[in-house]
Design an enzyme around this catalytic site. Structure first.
Site, PDB file in Angstrom:
ATOM      1  N   HIS A  41      -0.088  -0.181  -4.435  1.00 53.51           N
ATOM      2  CA  HIS A  41      -1.343  -0.428  -3.721  1.00 53.51           C
ATOM      3  C   HIS A  41      -2.489   0.468  -4.184  1.00 53.51           C
ATOM      4  O   HIS A  41      -3.569  -0.008  -4.539  1.00 53.51           O
ATOM      5  CB  HIS A  41      -1.144  -0.215  -2.218  1.00 53.51           C
ATOM      6  CG  HIS A  41      -0.114  -1.094  -1.604  1.00 53.51           C
ATOM      7  ND1 HIS A  41       0.120  -2.389  -2.021  1.00 53.51           N
ATOM      8  CD2 HIS A  41       0.762  -0.874  -0.574  1.00 53.51           C
ATOM      9  CE1 HIS A  41       1.080  -2.927  -1.284  1.00 53.51           C
ATOM     10  NE2 HIS A  41       1.485  -2.023  -0.399  1.00 53.51           N
ATOM     11  N   LYS A  87      -4.345   5.192  11.677  1.00 52.87           N
ATOM     12  CA  LYS A  87      -4.039   4.091  10.761  1.00 52.87           C
ATOM     13  C   LYS A  87      -5.323   3.748  10.026  1.00 52.87           C
ATOM     14  O   LYS A  87      -6.310   3.333  10.644  1.00 52.87           O
ATOM     15  CB  LYS A  87      -3.536   2.864  11.524  1.00 52.87           C
ATOM     16  CG  LYS A  87      -3.317   1.623  10.652  1.00 52.87           C
ATOM     17  CD  LYS A  87      -2.887   0.440  11.510  1.00 52.87           C
ATOM     18  CE  LYS A  87      -2.795  -0.848  10.686  1.00 52.87           C
ATOM     19  NZ  LYS A  87      -1.743  -0.792   9.650  1.00 52.87           N
TER      20      LYS A  87
END
Length: 452
Positions: free
Chosen positions: A241, A331
């Site tokens: 990623h 997050k």
């Protein structure tokens, strides 16, 4: 999708696995409900054990992408009609001949359907499947392989896997998935750079001090003990990623938006990244990890950060920081481009928010009201949700599937890109492989370990 498009057949190996149930099947349902898949699209779920489609669907929450999780009856009916299961032993060649016969029965006699073989399984399970697909004649040009990350375990294993695939499949048939590149903000990164020329002259080390890409999760490993003990944060997030996000952030803008041009630019950038210095890498493990995996001696990292340098003159003085962690205090996945601001203690930043709250924010300095010269940092903020609230937002796995059906490889990593990322990381992998020296423990729900 055009009514003249040949309906595809999507074959999912690992249909009972977590990825299939949480991501692939809900994405396929949503594509059906939005009428984005051609009529008579087929989904074949491969299982080692006897399993009916009704039994499979009873274990899946198909409508998680819908508002209030309420299913559209038409979409639900279409996915129920499209899906069937097929029992297959990956080690048994005869089972692949039976699969070939089944797939041939879907062709209309003159137009062969595109067949997507989605490998929702660990890479170590690929070899017999790849070999037997080819032996059964299922490696023809219209057949495509979709492979989940991580692609390999290190540079050597990635090379071996590429060699295995290349014996029976052409590179144009192989789709190495990185669903982060299918998220809206990542999709718009290139568009932002290409269509906002005010930033083009600033995109170099002359003006950019640092590029910081971070991906933090508040969740722990969520029961994925076997996977994480073999993988760790560096392989799980940074190799795939974050390296891919880095390449589309800093690579030269391609000559056009074609798949070939994008891959050429990404590959050139990645191949000029210098091998990572292990002394400038940090690894950590949250405090309850060893108990979760029932391994008191585990040295697997749940947090990893790297400082990288680039060899190109354009970027040789820009710092690059890649950072990821689980069980963190927030997050977030974002790309922070920090500009040089010689007259200010704090730098101007351009922030691409990948998740949550996808958007772009530009940090600027403004004078506070009044007679003083006091300056204040403020943000120009753009939200995709607000700007395009009347537009349909596509889930990352929906885009992955649709692009593979269309044969668009722009979002998928090439073999040379994969090898380039492993080459950069190999010195750190080697250093971390020996023992747990330097592994920091951090409290779950905290900001993570101390970084350099």
């Amino acid at each position: 999708m055009s009514e003249h498009t040949t309906p595809p057949v999507i074959v999912i190996f690992g249909i009972t696995g977590d990825l299939s149930k949480r991501k692939l099947l809900p994405a396929l349902y949503h594509l059906f409900s939005q009428e984005l898949l051609p009529e008579d699209t087929k989904i074949i779920g491969i299982s080692r054990k006897p399993l009916t489609s009704e039994e499979l669907l009873s274990t899946v929450e198909l409508c998680v992408l819908e508002k209030d999780n309420v299913c559209d009856p038409v979409g639900l009916k279409r996915v129920q009609e499209a899906i069937q299961t097929h029992q297959l032993n990956p080690e048994e060649p005869e089972d692949f001949q039976k699969l070939s016969t089944l797939l041939a029965s879907f062709d209309d006699g003159h137009a062969k359907r595109n067949r997507l073989f989605y490998m929702s399984i660990p890479a170590k399970a690929y070899p017999p499947i790849i070999k037997n697909l080819a032996a059964a004649g299922l490696n023809e040009e219209h057949n495509r392989l979709l492979l989940e990350k991580p692609f390999g375990y290190d540079f050597s294993s990635a090379e071996q896997l590429i060699e295995l695939l290349s014996k029976d499949f052409h590179e144009s048939q192989i789709y190495r998935i990185d669903h982060y590149l299918a998220k809206e903000t990542a999709q718009n990164l290139l568009a932002f750079r290409l269509h906002n020329p005010i930033f083009i002259p600033l995109w170099s080390c002359e003006h950019i001090q640092r590029v910081h890409i971070r991906a933090f999760e508040t969740i722990n490993i969520e029961g994925r003990k076997a996977f994480y003990e073999q993988t760790g944060a560096l392989r799980d997030f940074i190799q795939s990623h974050l390296m891919q996000l880095l390449s589309i952030t800093m690579m030269d803008v391609p000559t056009d938006m074609s798949s070939e041009a994008i891959h050429t630019a990404k590959q050139s950038f990645l191949e000029q990244l210098q091998p990572a210095d292990p002394t400038k890498a940090v690894r950590g493990q949250y405090d309850s990890y060893r108990k979760e995996v029932d391994n008191p001696d585990s040295n697997v990292e749940t947090y990893a950060s790297l400082h990288l340098k680039h060899s190109a003159e354009r970027w040789q003085h820009t710092d690059i920081l890649l950072e990821t962690g689980k069980a963190m205090d927030q997050k977030t996945t974002e790309i922070i481009v920090e500009f040089k601001t010689p007259h200010e203690p704090r730098r101007n930043s351009l922030i691409f928010r990948i998740q949550p709250g996808e958007g772009i924010s530009l940090d600027l300095v403004a004078k506070e009201p009044g007679f003083t010269d006091r300056m204040h940092h403020t943000a120009l903020d753009f939200s995709y949700q607000e700007a395009f609230k009347d537009k349909q937002h596509i889930d990352a796995y929906e885009r992955v599937l649709m692009d593979a059906i269309r044969g668009d490889q722009a979002l998928f990593a090439s073999d040379r890109e994969v090898l380039a990322t492993w080459r950069v990381l190999q010195p750190v992998l080697d250093a971390w492989e020996t023992d747990g020296k330097g592994l920091q423990t951090y409290k779950a729900g905290s900001k993570g370990p101390d970084t350099l």
